[in-house]
Design a protein around this motif. Structure first.
Motif, PDB file in Angstrom:
ATOM      1  N   SER A 104      51.452  45.446  33.116  1.00  0.00           N
ATOM      2  CA  SER A 104      52.086  46.538  33.497  1.00  0.00           C
ATOM      3  C   SER A 104      50.917  47.790  33.480  1.00  0.00           C
ATOM      4  O   SER A 104      50.079  47.708  32.791  1.00  0.00           O
ATOM      5  N   ARG A 105      51.407  48.870  33.875  1.00  0.00           N
ATOM      6  CA  ARG A 105      50.777  50.071  34.016  1.00  0.00           C
ATOM      7  C   ARG A 105      50.466  50.708  32.630  1.00  0.00           C
ATOM      8  O   ARG A 105      49.323  51.056  32.594  1.00  0.00           O
ATOM      9  N   SER A 106      51.641  50.584  31.800  1.00  0.00           N
ATOM     10  CA  SER A 106      51.202  51.009  30.328  1.00  0.00           C
ATOM     11  C   SER A 106      50.142  49.981  29.780  1.00  0.00           C
ATOM     12  O   SER A 106      49.382  50.604  28.940  1.00  0.00           O
ATOM     13  N   GLU A 107      50.145  48.714  29.855  1.00  0.00           N
ATOM     14  CA  GLU A 107      49.261  47.687  29.266  1.00  0.00           C
ATOM     15  C   GLU A 107      47.806  48.099  29.857  1.00  0.00           C
ATOM     16  O   GLU A 107      46.839  48.299  28.939  1.00  0.00           O
ATOM     17  N   ILE A 108      47.819  48.461  31.311  1.00  0.00           N
ATOM     18  CA  ILE A 108      46.320  48.793  31.613  1.00  0.00           C
ATOM     19  C   ILE A 108      45.973  50.111  31.182  1.00  0.00           C
ATOM     20  O   ILE A 108      44.687  50.173  30.543  1.00  0.00           O
ATOM     21  N   TRP A 119      37.825  42.600  33.349  1.00  0.00           N
ATOM     22  CA  TRP A 119      39.439  42.363  33.667  1.00  0.00           C
ATOM     23  C   TRP A 119      39.380  41.357  34.709  1.00  0.00           C
ATOM     24  O   TRP A 119      38.332  40.763  35.132  1.00  0.00           O
ATOM     25  N   SER A 120      40.728  40.853  34.978  1.00  0.00           N
ATOM     26  CA  SER A 120      40.790  39.605  36.077  1.00  0.00           C
ATOM     27  C   SER A 120      41.957  39.818  36.557  1.00  0.00           C
ATOM     28  O   SER A 120      43.155  40.286  36.116  1.00  0.00           O
ATOM     29  N   VAL A 121      41.970  39.539  37.989  1.00  0.00           N
ATOM     30  CA  VAL A 121      43.019  39.440  38.933  1.00  0.00           C
ATOM     31  C   VAL A 121      43.347  38.557  39.714  1.00  0.00           C
ATOM     32  O   VAL A 121      42.479  37.723  39.968  1.00  0.00           O
ATOM     33  N   ASP A 122      44.477  38.323  40.323  1.00  0.00           N
ATOM     34  CA  ASP A 122      44.800  36.969  41.282  1.00  0.00           C
ATOM     35  C   ASP A 122      45.650  37.463  42.427  1.00  0.00           C
ATOM     36  O   ASP A 122      46.129  36.601  43.011  1.00  0.00           O
ATOM     37  N   SER A 123      45.639  38.810  42.752  1.00  0.00           N
ATOM     38  CA  SER A 123      46.526  39.162  43.653  1.00  0.00           C
ATOM     39  C   SER A 123      46.134  40.608  44.320  1.00  0.00           C
ATOM     40  O   SER A 123      45.419  41.267  43.547  1.00  0.00           O
ATOM     41  N   ARG A 124      46.609  40.975  45.380  1.00  0.00           N
ATOM     42  CA  ARG A 124      46.170  42.297  45.978  1.00  0.00           C
ATOM     43  C   ARG A 124      46.919  43.438  45.177  1.00  0.00           C
ATOM     44  O   ARG A 124      46.328  44.624  44.735  1.00  0.00           O
ATOM     45  N   LYS A 129      46.537  48.059  41.259  1.00  0.00           N
ATOM     46  CA  LYS A 129      46.938  48.702  40.004  1.00  0.00           C
ATOM     47  C   LYS A 129      45.724  49.026  39.353  1.00  0.00           C
ATOM     48  O   LYS A 129      45.534  50.139  38.574  1.00  0.00           O
ATOM     49  N   ILE A 130      44.857  47.923  39.186  1.00  0.00           N
ATOM     50  CA  ILE A 130      43.333  48.335  38.335  1.00  0.00           C
ATOM     51  C   ILE A 130      42.427  49.502  39.059  1.00  0.00           C
ATOM     52  O   ILE A 130      42.224  50.451  38.552  1.00  0.00           O
ATOM     53  N   PHE A 131      42.567  49.268  40.438  1.00  0.00           N
ATOM     54  CA  PHE A 131      42.139  50.440  40.991  1.00  0.00           C
ATOM     55  C   PHE A 131      42.241  51.760  40.870  1.00  0.00           C
ATOM     56  O   PHE A 131      41.554  52.744  40.812  1.00  0.00           O
ATOM     57  N   GLU A 132      43.576  51.996  40.878  1.00  0.00           N
ATOM     58  CA  GLU A 132      44.361  53.306  40.417  1.00  0.00           C
ATOM     59  C   GLU A 132      43.956  53.868  39.186  1.00  0.00           C
ATOM     60  O   GLU A 132      43.989  55.039  38.863  1.00  0.00           O
ATOM     61  N   ARG A 133      43.590  53.009  38.321  1.00  0.00           N
ATOM     62  CA  ARG A 133      43.539  53.485  36.653  1.00  0.00           C
ATOM     63  C   ARG A 133      42.469  52.994  36.160  1.00  0.00           C
ATOM     64  O   ARG A 133      42.217  53.646  34.819  1.00  0.00           O
TER      65      ARG A 133
END
Length: 385
Positions: A104-108, A119-124, A129-133
């Motif tokens: 979630s954004r609060s967790e980020i 960090w890790s991601v598997d979707s656009r 969300k990571i790019f934003e924060r």
């Protein structure tokens, strides 16, 4: 989660039999052998060709974290704000990799505030969300990919991981934004086949070629097996060697730094779960004081632990011929049953203790208080046998 730190006349017991003779525990007891935990950690640190990070989710007990730090583990895979804060408190100098790919954004925001840099991601959508924060400076983002499961108890790819093609796109975008580009995967839990890692590593190299990006690091996941079947001990050295050879072959001069994140493979075998027989119903079904709503939660998913011992209340091992038994847990629920039948000595009796060796992973953390059961004590022993 129903887990209590034991307090009694002794800090460390000689073994489970001594504990049974003296305490005669009515509720389940999880015993930890710190020396075995340190030895297993050293096996990874000396054998794996890269950075070893412990997957906190498998068992986050503070005694484990502190023992691993003293053994030389310098990194932890954290999958939630709770685990981030736990490691910040218990191992403030250690690296923390936030590799749960959906947040979630609060967790980020919590993780950014805590200083998370991996960090890790598997979707656009999650990458955006990571790019934003998440600030770019010295920040690593690993794109997570998946392949069909091979040689594992169950498939992590059913929930996490992008296709190799999408992963290449994510990796290219991560590098283009100025983040440190890396890759990660998970071959599936209790993976005993070294070829699974070989397939993933070859695909990781192909992803880098498709993306035109050199990955800084390649995290080869968890999945390292523990010793669940009597007489069949997993060959970790064979897996380590396969990872090293596959990486050199697939990447050549563009070889990334390697990272692994074992959970079960480090903590499971350093523990034994001591349970007690509540009843032997008409000399057929055995009822324990623990079951699938307690410390044996994952057995229906990945199979029984057959490294068992049965001791009398005096700590003497039962020696009767093995007889297949249906084993139920203590709750008033028909689902509370171990899969299939389990071989127990023919002379088992009510009041005996059944010890499940290698039960340290995904047992204390998944223990519930359903139906009012689930109280579990955590104690230390010099040896789990």
């Amino acid at each position: 989660m129903g887990l209590t730190e034991g307090r009694g006349p002794k800090t460390v017991w000689k073994n489970p039999a001594e504990l049974i003779r003296v305490l005669a525990p009515e509720n389940p007891v999880m015993v930890l052998d710190r020396s075995r935990l340190r030895a297993t950690a050293q096996r990874f640190l000396q054998g794996f060709p890269g950075l070893v990070t412990y997957a906190v989710k498998s068992n986050p007990h503070p005694a484990i974290i502190r023992t691993l730090v003293s053994a030389g583990v310098q990194g932890f895979d954290v999958a939630s704000p709770f685990e981030i804060d736990l490691i910040s408190r218990l191992a403030p100098k250690a690296a923390r990799h936030y590799h749960n790919p959906v947040r979630s954004r609060s967790e980020i925001a919590h993780a950014v505030e805590a200083g998370i840099k991996s960090w890790s991601v598997d979707s656009r959508s999650e990458l955006q969300k990571i790019f934003e924060r998440v600030p770019v400076e010295n920040c690593e983002i690993s794109a997570r990919f998946k392949l069909p499961v091979l040689g594992a108890a169950y498939d992590f790819g059913s929930k996490f991981g992008a296709s190799p093609e999408l992963t290449a796109e994510l990796l290219r975008e991560i590098a283009g934004r100025g983040y440190i580009p890396s890759l990660n995967f998970h071959p599936g839990t209790q993976c005993v086949d070294p070829h699974a890692w070989e397939s993933y590593i070859a695909t990781a190299a192909e992803i880098c070629r498709m993306a035109g990006v050199k990955a800084r690091r390649l995290n080869v996941g968890g999945g390292f097996p523990s010793h669940r079947i009597g007489g069949i001990e997993p060959d970790l050295t064979k897996i380590f060697d396969a990872i090293e050879t596959a990486t050199a072959t697939a990447f050549g001069a563009d070889r990334p730094e390697l990272v692994c994140e074992p959970g079960r493979g480090i903590c499971a075998d350093a523990h034994a779960l001591v349970t007690r027989i509540k009843a032997v119903r008409d000399d057929t079904h055995v009822f324990l004081n623990d079951g699938v709503y307690g410390g044996l939660t994952e057995l229906p998913q990945i199979g029984n632990l057959d490294r068992l011992q049965v001791l009398t209340p005096e700590g003497v091992r039962r020696g009767g011929a093995p007889v297949p038994r249906v084993i139920f847990g203590p709750t008033c629920d028909s689902l509370d049953r171990l899969p299939g039948e389990v071989n127990l000595p023919a002379d088992v009796q009510e009041g005996d203790y059944v010890i499940f060796h290698g039960a340290g992973a995904y047992s204390t953390v998944t223990n519930t208080r359903f139906n009012g059961f689930g109280q579990m004590t955590y104690l230390s022993v010099q040896s789990v046998f």
